[in-house]
Design an enzyme around this catalytic site. Structure first.
Site, PDB file in Angstrom:
ATOM      1  N   ASP A  54     -49.323  -3.255  12.941  1.00  0.00           N
ATOM      2  CA  ASP A  54     -48.930  -4.141  12.716  1.00  0.00           C
ATOM      3  C   ASP A  54     -48.978  -5.461  12.638  1.00  0.00           C
ATOM      4  O   ASP A  54     -50.379  -5.582  11.707  1.00  0.00           O
ATOM      5  CB  ASP A  54     -48.708  -4.842  14.081  1.00  0.00           C
ATOM      6  CG  ASP A  54     -48.108  -3.710  15.544  1.00  0.00           C
ATOM      7  OD1 ASP A  54     -46.969  -3.269  14.563  1.00  0.00           O
ATOM      8  OD2 ASP A  54     -48.665  -3.957  16.551  1.00  0.00           O
ATOM      9  N   TYR A  82     -59.486   3.475  15.940  1.00  0.00           N
ATOM     10  CA  TYR A  82     -59.129   1.560  16.257  1.00  0.00           C
ATOM     11  C   TYR A  82     -59.957   0.962  16.485  1.00  0.00           C
ATOM     12  O   TYR A  82     -60.937   1.500  17.769  1.00  0.00           O
ATOM     13  CB  TYR A  82     -57.724   1.540  16.800  1.00  0.00           C
ATOM     14  CG  TYR A  82     -57.096   1.761  15.861  1.00  0.00           C
ATOM     15  CD1 TYR A  82     -56.429   1.176  15.099  1.00  0.00           C
ATOM     16  CD2 TYR A  82     -56.454   3.127  16.374  1.00  0.00           C
ATOM     17  CE1 TYR A  82     -54.896   1.366  14.735  1.00  0.00           C
ATOM     18  CE2 TYR A  82     -55.005   3.564  15.677  1.00  0.00           C
ATOM     19  CZ  TYR A  82     -54.377   3.074  14.516  1.00  0.00           C
ATOM     20  OH  TYR A  82     -52.728   3.390  13.848  1.00  0.00           O
ATOM     21  N   ASP A  96     -49.550  -8.986  22.967  1.00  0.00           N
ATOM     22  CA  ASP A  96     -50.461  -9.236  21.956  1.00  0.00           C
ATOM     23  C   ASP A  96     -50.247 -10.212  21.482  1.00  0.00           C
ATOM     24  O   ASP A  96     -49.190 -11.292  22.125  1.00  0.00           O
ATOM     25  CB  ASP A  96     -50.445  -7.856  20.085  1.00  0.00           C
ATOM     26  CG  ASP A  96     -49.160  -8.288  19.835  1.00  0.00           C
ATOM     27  OD1 ASP A  96     -48.424  -8.679  19.846  1.00  0.00           O
ATOM     28  OD2 ASP A  96     -49.055  -8.026  18.408  1.00  0.00           O
ATOM     29  N   ARG A 188     -50.852  -0.993  22.027  1.00  0.00           N
ATOM     30  CA  ARG A 188     -50.705  -2.451  23.205  1.00  0.00           C
ATOM     31  C   ARG A 188     -50.606  -1.870  23.990  1.00  0.00           C
ATOM     32  O   ARG A 188     -50.460  -2.455  24.606  1.00  0.00           O
ATOM     33  CB  ARG A 188     -50.083  -2.995  21.614  1.00  0.00           C
ATOM     34  CG  ARG A 188     -50.271  -4.198  20.706  1.00  0.00           C
ATOM     35  CD  ARG A 188     -48.961  -4.754  20.290  1.00  0.00           C
ATOM     36  NE  ARG A 188     -47.885  -4.350  19.572  1.00  0.00           N
ATOM     37  CZ  ARG A 188     -46.722  -4.631  19.280  1.00  0.00           C
ATOM     38  NH1 ARG A 188     -45.850  -5.231  20.030  1.00  0.00           N
ATOM     39  NH2 ARG A 188     -45.826  -3.708  18.542  1.00  0.00           N
TER      40      ARG A 188
END
Length: 243
Positions: A54, A82, A96, A188
């Protein structure tokens, strides 16, 4: 620029190179592809990435050139890792910071033990829905296009695997985490669901991809670092040809 004892080398982009890039904040994955493709001109080569990040995420983006683009699906299927930060006590439509906070919640009675325990249901094989503000296609149209127009979005659940999900720092409303997951996992969505598991709300405020398969962020190029190197090598080759 010397190639000795460094990650720089004499690339063969036509035969195929796998490039590890640290995607900058607010760049799209296609911005990175375009920047590298333009640096290779006048060569007309295929350049593609193996797994979208993203715009608000940073970290490891695998770029393939030339004949190696045929292997993009293989690299894309690899497990990912991550690290990131969530904000507890609020939600946004995009899950987000792309959109503004639309609801807030009281977090004064949530304990650290409850936060650690809330990870457990998300470890293993789970199902999730992609965010309405995502690049997933439904009937040929990107979900984020419909969401930004205020249209009703049809979400279809997907099954993903999360071998590891750990909390690494709690300073409410901020919570840091580390996640290892399969291809197609929406961090997310996971963070949004994490907030719901606490009968609360949460959204993603920071995300960095640190690993894809066996490839690590610490070995990645900065985009402009690599582009400038490619251009300098082209200038050297041109000078040598004219000499």
């Amino acid at each position: 620029m010397s190639t000795e004892n460094s990650k720089f080398k004499d690339f063969n982009f036509a035969e195929g190179e796998l490039l590890l890039i640290n995607k900058p904040y607010k760049w799209t994955s296609f911005d990175v592809v375009g920047k590298i493709r333009n640096s290779l001109k006048p060569l007309k080569l295929k350049v593609g990435h193996a797994g979208t990040l993203d715009p608000l995420a940073t970290g490891l983006l695998i770029i393939c050139t030339g004949k190696l683009t045929k292997q993009i699906d293989t690299f894309q299927a690899e497990e990912k890792e991550y690290t990131g930060t969530m904000i507890l006590g609020a939600t946004t439509p995009s899950f987000d910071m792309e959109t503004e906070v639309d609801e807030t919640f009281d977090i004064s009675n949530i304990s650290e033990d409850e936060i650690y325990a809330a990870c457990k249901p998300f470890i293993g094989d789970i199902e999730q829905y992609p965010p309405a503000h995502s690049a997933v296609k439904v009937n040929g149209e990107r979900l984020y296009v419909k969401a930004r127009l205020g249209e009703e979005v049809e979400l279809r659940k997907r099954f993903v695997s999360v071998p590891e999900f750990e909390i690494t720092r709690i300073e409410l409303p901020e919570i840091d985490f580390r996640i290892v997951c399969s291809k197609g996992t929406y961090i997310r969505s996971l963070i949004s669901d994490f907030g719901k598991a606490l009968n609360n709300g949460a959204y993603l405020s920071k995300l960095t991809r640190t690993r894809s398969g066996n490839f690590l962020l610490k070995d990645a190029f900065e985009v402009l670092e690599l582009v400038n190197y490619i251009r300098s090598r082209k200038e050297e080759a041109k000078t040598e040809a004219e000499a």
